[in-house]
Design a protein around this motif. Sequence first.
Motif, PDB file in Angstrom:
ATOM      1  N   TYR A 111       2.062 -11.932  -8.436  1.00 22.96           N
ATOM      2  CA  TYR A 111       2.471 -10.603  -8.867  1.00 22.96           C
ATOM      3  C   TYR A 111       3.493 -10.002  -7.926  1.00 22.96           C
ATOM      4  O   TYR A 111       3.292  -9.956  -6.708  1.00 22.96           O
ATOM      5  N   ARG A 112       4.571  -9.552  -8.530  1.00 19.35           N
ATOM      6  CA  ARG A 112       5.545  -8.743  -7.809  1.00 19.35           C
ATOM      7  C   ARG A 112       4.931  -7.351  -7.657  1.00 19.35           C
ATOM      8  O   ARG A 112       4.376  -6.810  -8.603  1.00 19.35           O
ATOM      9  N   MET A 113       5.048  -6.778  -6.477  1.00 13.60           N
ATOM     10  CA  MET A 113       4.447  -5.478  -6.188  1.00 13.60           C
ATOM     11  C   MET A 113       5.528  -4.441  -5.923  1.00 13.60           C
ATOM     12  O   MET A 113       6.562  -4.739  -5.298  1.00 13.60           O
ATOM     13  N   GLY A 114       5.265  -3.229  -6.378  1.00  9.63           N
ATOM     14  CA  GLY A 114       6.212  -2.154  -6.154  1.00  9.63           C
ATOM     15  C   GLY A 114       5.528  -0.874  -5.720  1.00  9.63           C
ATOM     16  O   GLY A 114       4.334  -0.680  -5.956  1.00  9.63           O
ATOM     17  N   TRP A 115       6.289  -0.044  -5.052  1.00 12.62           N
ATOM     18  CA  TRP A 115       5.865   1.318  -4.729  1.00 12.62           C
ATOM     19  C   TRP A 115       6.796   2.280  -5.455  1.00 12.62           C
ATOM     20  O   TRP A 115       8.015   2.093  -5.455  1.00 12.62           O
ATOM     21  N   PHE A 116       6.202   3.290  -6.057  1.00 14.17           N
ATOM     22  CA  PHE A 116       6.921   4.336  -6.759  1.00 14.17           C
ATOM     23  C   PHE A 116       6.411   5.673  -6.253  1.00 14.17           C
ATOM     24  O   PHE A 116       5.350   5.743  -5.637  1.00 14.17           O
ATOM     25  N   ARG A 117       7.150   6.739  -6.526  1.00  9.73           N
ATOM     26  CA  ARG A 117       6.678   8.064  -6.148  1.00  9.73           C
ATOM     27  C   ARG A 117       7.073   9.088  -7.194  1.00  9.73           C
ATOM     28  O   ARG A 117       8.033   8.883  -7.947  1.00  9.73           O
ATOM     29  N   ALA A 152      10.128  -2.724  -3.666  1.00  9.57           N
ATOM     30  CA  ALA A 152       9.415  -3.799  -4.334  1.00  9.57           C
ATOM     31  C   ALA A 152       9.480  -5.053  -3.480  1.00  9.57           C
ATOM     32  O   ALA A 152      10.383  -5.213  -2.656  1.00  9.57           O
ATOM     33  N   ILE A 153       8.522  -5.938  -3.710  1.00  8.99           N
ATOM     34  CA  ILE A 153       8.458  -7.187  -2.943  1.00  8.99           C
ATOM     35  C   ILE A 153       8.014  -8.299  -3.874  1.00  8.99           C
ATOM     36  O   ILE A 153       7.133  -8.113  -4.727  1.00  8.99           O
ATOM     37  N   SER A 154       8.605  -9.473  -3.715  1.00  7.77           N
ATOM     38  CA  SER A 154       8.265 -10.614  -4.544  1.00  7.77           C
ATOM     39  C   SER A 154       6.869 -11.134  -4.212  1.00  7.77           C
ATOM     40  O   SER A 154       6.286 -10.771  -3.185  1.00  7.77           O
ATOM     41  N   GLY A 155       6.370 -12.002  -5.057  1.00  7.06           N
ATOM     42  CA  GLY A 155       5.029 -12.523  -4.871  1.00  7.06           C
ATOM     43  C   GLY A 155       4.841 -13.272  -3.565  1.00  7.06           C
ATOM     44  O   GLY A 155       3.789 -13.193  -2.932  1.00  7.06           O
ATOM     45  N   SER A 156       5.863 -13.985  -3.152  1.00  3.90           N
ATOM     46  CA  SER A 156       5.797 -14.737  -1.899  1.00  3.90           C
ATOM     47  C   SER A 156       6.083 -13.865  -0.688  1.00  3.90           C
ATOM     48  O   SER A 156       5.809 -14.262   0.443  1.00  3.90           O
ATOM     49  N   ALA A 214       2.178  -0.501  -7.821  1.00  2.24           N
ATOM     50  CA  ALA A 214       2.224  -1.105  -9.153  1.00  2.24           C
ATOM     51  C   ALA A 214       2.411  -2.606  -9.038  1.00  2.24           C
ATOM     52  O   ALA A 214       2.943  -3.096  -8.036  1.00  2.24           O
ATOM     53  N   ALA A 215       1.985  -3.310 -10.086  1.00  2.00           N
ATOM     54  CA  ALA A 215       2.081  -4.768 -10.088  1.00  2.00           C
ATOM     55  C   ALA A 215       2.596  -5.268 -11.428  1.00  2.00           C
ATOM     56  O   ALA A 215       2.296  -4.691 -12.476  1.00  2.00           O
ATOM     57  N   ARG A 216       3.389  -6.332 -11.361  1.00  2.00           N
ATOM     58  CA  ARG A 216       3.763  -7.022 -12.594  1.00  2.00           C
ATOM     59  C   ARG A 216       3.789  -8.524 -12.345  1.00  2.00           C
ATOM     60  O   ARG A 216       4.133  -8.967 -11.249  1.00  2.00           O
ATOM     61  N   PHE A 217       3.412  -9.257 -13.358  1.00  2.00           N
ATOM     62  CA  PHE A 217       3.404 -10.708 -13.261  1.00  2.00           C
ATOM     63  C   PHE A 217       4.826 -11.197 -13.027  1.00  2.00           C
ATOM     64  O   PHE A 217       5.742 -10.863 -13.782  1.00  2.00           O
TER      65      PHE A 217
END
Length: 121
Positions: free
Chosen positions: A32-38, A50-54, A97-100
């Motif tokens: 999952y790619r992870m992100g921060w939002f506000r 945002a940051i990639s899965g690795s 937040a997360a997305r595949f």
Amino acid sequence: QVQLVESGGGLVQAGGSLRLSCAVAGRTFSLYRMGWFRQTPGKEREFVAAISGSGSSTTYADSVKGRFTISRDNAKNTVYLQMNRTKPEDTAVYYCAARFEYGVSLDYSYWGQGTQVTVSS
């Protein structure tokens, strides 16, 4: 299903630092790619980082570049947002937040409940 729980928000003086954490449960975290939002009242939610899965690739909004750092620990299923040199305009509710990472959609499918960050001047 993926569950996200943010923590680490609070009150900080301008110029200070704060670290947000987001613990993730439910699926293989590294996929999952992870992100921060506000979001602030009356405004749309905005992308922060945002940051990639690795963990090898990161992206930042111009407004936080050079001040905030996103990182992740896949062994702990946790993503972090280190906030340095904070400004009053960083005040917002911060969402994880997360997305595949290998799906067709670029939308973030899973969201945390948010954590309040207040930067006093």
